[in-house]
Design an enzyme around this catalytic site. Sequence first.
Site, PDB file in Angstrom:
ATOM      1  N   CYS A  10       0.813  -1.204   0.000  1.00 54.66           N
ATOM      2  CA  CYS A  10       0.000   0.000   0.000  1.00 54.66           C
ATOM      3  C   CYS A  10       0.854   1.265   0.000  1.00 54.66           C
ATOM      4  CB  CYS A  10      -0.873  -0.009   1.254  1.00 54.66           C
ATOM      5  SG  CYS A  10      -2.151   1.257   1.205  1.00 54.66           S
ATOM      6  N   ASP A 142      -6.364  -3.118  11.205  1.00 55.35           N
ATOM      7  CA  ASP A 142      -5.124  -2.333  11.273  1.00 55.35           C
ATOM      8  C   ASP A 142      -4.900  -1.915  12.716  1.00 55.35           C
ATOM      9  OD1 ASP A 142      -4.065   0.737   9.511  1.00 55.35           O
ATOM     10  OD2 ASP A 142      -2.948  -0.760  10.660  1.00 55.35           O
TER      11      ASP A 142
END
Length: 230
Positions: A10, A142
């Site tokens: 990412c 996360d």
Amino acid sequence: MLVNPRVKICGIRSFQDAEAAVGAGAHAIAFNFVRGSRRYINPEAAREIILELPPFVSVVGVFADEPRYSVEEIASFCRLQALQFHGEETPEYCRRWSYPVIKAFRLGDDAPEAKKGATAFTDWEPLAQAAHEYDVNAFLIDAYCPNALGGMGRTFDWSKIGGRLRRPLILAGGLNPKNVREAIVRVRPFGVDVASGVETDGKKDPAKAAAFVEAARFRPGDDDGSEALL
Ligand SMILES: O=C(O)c1ccccc1N[C@@H]1O[C@H](COP(=O)(O)O)[C@@H](O)[C@H]1O
């Protein structure tokens, strides 16, 4: 049965970043359209990179509380193939997209007391209850960071993850080539997602990216018969 977790890298911000991720064998790469975040890339720059990509690499856009029309415009302009919502998007907001949707939740001991609509939690049960309201394609778990929505290279206590959700689980937060193998064996996620852990000086490092993908591969003997959080 443990299967090869999918790997997403990412925070792609240049052709070189994309080459490092694709060359390492990442299944997906993500472009960060979260305004004000340190890995933000403007849609024009992202589109130029995306148009040069080879096939067989999924292209994900990361957003946080972005107006729906803006996400639609960016997704079409950049030819995104999946959307990741990393803010406090509601279950309603996450419905009726023409793309697979990944909804991010965050876990951390220092997460604030969860109010209605929260997507950051200190414990698994309330997170799982909140996630149950979302009809999406996958959940990304996360680490909670008090001063950023993500991308801070911070891990959370993986033992907090207390079981399956209604959709596949993607693990994120402070992963790197040294800890991703332990994370995979302990959590058995459908996928893993990394931004900071494969960077050097803010750029995707080809060697770190390759080491991450290699460490994330399933190996004979890994499978102790426990179920993956597919
Ligand atoms: O990467 C960012 O800058 C970012 C900013 C705002 C929301 C999400 C962001 N990235 C996501 O955070 C995870 C974890 O990042 P890290 O590996 O701990 O650096 C990353 O996988 C993205 O999905």
